[in-house]
Write an enzyme that holds these catalytic residues in place. Structure first.
Site, PDB file in Angstrom:
ATOM      1  N   ILE A  40       0.511  -0.960   0.036  1.00  0.00           N
ATOM      2  CA  ILE A  40       0.260   0.110  -0.281  1.00  0.00           C
ATOM      3  C   ILE A  40       0.961   1.430  -0.242  1.00  0.00           C
ATOM      4  CG2 ILE A  40      -2.031  -1.417   1.552  1.00  0.00           C
ATOM      5  CD1 ILE A  40      -1.463  -0.136   4.010  1.00  0.00           C
ATOM      6  N   ASP A  41       0.385   2.226  -0.347  1.00  0.00           N
ATOM      7  CA  ASP A  41       1.405   4.081  -0.683  1.00  0.00           C
ATOM      8  C   ASP A  41       2.032   3.841   0.966  1.00  0.00           C
ATOM      9  OD1 ASP A  41       0.500   3.371  -3.375  1.00  0.00           O
ATOM     10  OD2 ASP A  41      -1.518   4.967  -3.191  1.00  0.00           O
ATOM     11  N   LYS A  42       2.975   4.999   0.964  1.00  0.00           N
ATOM     12  CA  LYS A  42       2.912   5.070   1.766  1.00  0.00           C
ATOM     13  C   LYS A  42       2.143   6.138   2.726  1.00  0.00           C
ATOM     14  CE  LYS A  42       6.478   8.541   3.193  1.00  0.00           C
ATOM     15  NZ  LYS A  42       6.998   9.623   3.152  1.00  0.00           N
ATOM     16  N   ARG A 101      -7.454   6.429  -5.354  1.00  0.00           N
ATOM     17  CA  ARG A 101      -7.372   7.739  -4.665  1.00  0.00           C
ATOM     18  C   ARG A 101      -7.417   8.732  -5.507  1.00  0.00           C
ATOM     19  NH1 ARG A 101      -1.281   7.764  -2.326  1.00  0.00           N
ATOM     20  NH2 ARG A 101      -1.543  10.503  -2.255  1.00  0.00           N
TER      21      ARG A 101
END
Length: 288
Positions: free
Chosen positions: A135-137, A236
């Site tokens: 998953i993204d930062k 997003r």
């Protein structure tokens, strides 16, 4: 013969670049020759040097010598050790499920000397540990780790074939009118961002997400989301294009201290494993 199983850190990397990293002491011409002649195969088949790797791909290399020496495991600090122990929500002999905090990176690179993957390799004292999803930062929540290469191979295949299930809690700007809705769009990477397209064009990928409204406030809405496809920045970009960017998303909306995107649910039927975390209090606090 050497065998490599691709984890999330090399997802979407070119085959030749991966091999260049693993065989720094081997001439590039020899690597290309190995690919061309079938001495280097991906999933048992001949491939091309520009093939984009996917999580779970198995690379077999029959050229001898030149392997880059494995780097020693990093020394883990007491603070990092406590952080890992605190974040582990499930663990057995095969798998660990970790609750990642926002702004914690999954892998080293891009200005970070180490990430969660490197920490867990040291924690379990094995270079075979791999995360099979990422998953993204700026995203928080559940990530799946495999403790050895066999489990990595098995789990990565489950993820790739859509046999695992993940759901997200999301706080978005504005009031979402529909109680349930599906977004089917085409997403394409352009420079440092991902853009949504009205129709297909080369390089774009179909992206499908399912949403359900959980709670509406005066200014914001809490959604539950489930992915059918797992594209980079999928939720997003889709929500931003819809006019309801995720609260705190500085890339596709308005920046904040943290982004309100939380991977709260993880199910792996093959392992009879199901983990569900509660809605964080801060989501309700930011509704209005």
């Amino acid at each position: 013969m050497m065998e490599y199983i691709i984890d999330s850190s090399f997802n979407d990397a070119r085959l030749d670049r991966f091999l260049r990293k693993k065989y720094e002491n081997t001439p590039l011409t020899e690597i290309f020759k190995g690919i061309r002649t079938g001495k280097i195969k991906v999933n048992g088949k001949k491939s091309k040097e520009n093939y984009r790797l996917k999580e779970g791909d198995i690379i077999k290399v029959l050229i001898s010598g030149g392997e880059t020496e494995e780097k020693k495991l990093m020394k883990i600090s007491e603070k990092d050790m406590d952080s890992l122990k605190k974040g582990i929500v499930y663990e057995d002999e095969k798998v660990v499920i970790f609750n990642k905090e926002a702004n914690m990176v999954m892998h080293k690179g891009s200005g970070h000397d180490y990430g969660l993957s490197e920490l867990f390799k040291s924690y379990y004292k094995t270079d075979e540990f791999n995360f099979v999803n990422r998953i993204d930062k700026s995203t928080s929540g559940l990530v799946i780790g495999a403790k050895n290469l066999n489990v990595t191979r098995e789990l990565a295949q489950e993820v790739r074939e859509g046999n695992t299930d993940k759901k997200y809690y999301i706080l978005v700007n504005g009031i979402v009118s529909k109680n349930e809705f599906t977004l089917k769009t085409y997403l394409k990477k352009e420079d440092t961002k991902v853009v949504e397209l009205e129709s297909y064009e080369p390089g774009a990928k179909e992206s499908i997400s399912y949403f359900k409204v959980l709670k509406r406030g005066k200014k914001n809405t809490i959604l539950e989301a489930k992915l059918e496809t797992g594209r980079t920045h999928q939720l997003r970009v889709q929500l931003s294009s819809l006019g309801h960017p995720i609260v705190g998303d500085g890339k596709y909306g308005k920046a904040g201290k943290s982004m309100f995107l939380f991977s709260y649910y993880c199910e792996i039927p093959k392992y009879k494993l199901k983990i569900e975390l509660p809605l964080p209090e801060k989501y309700l606090e930011r509704l209005d």
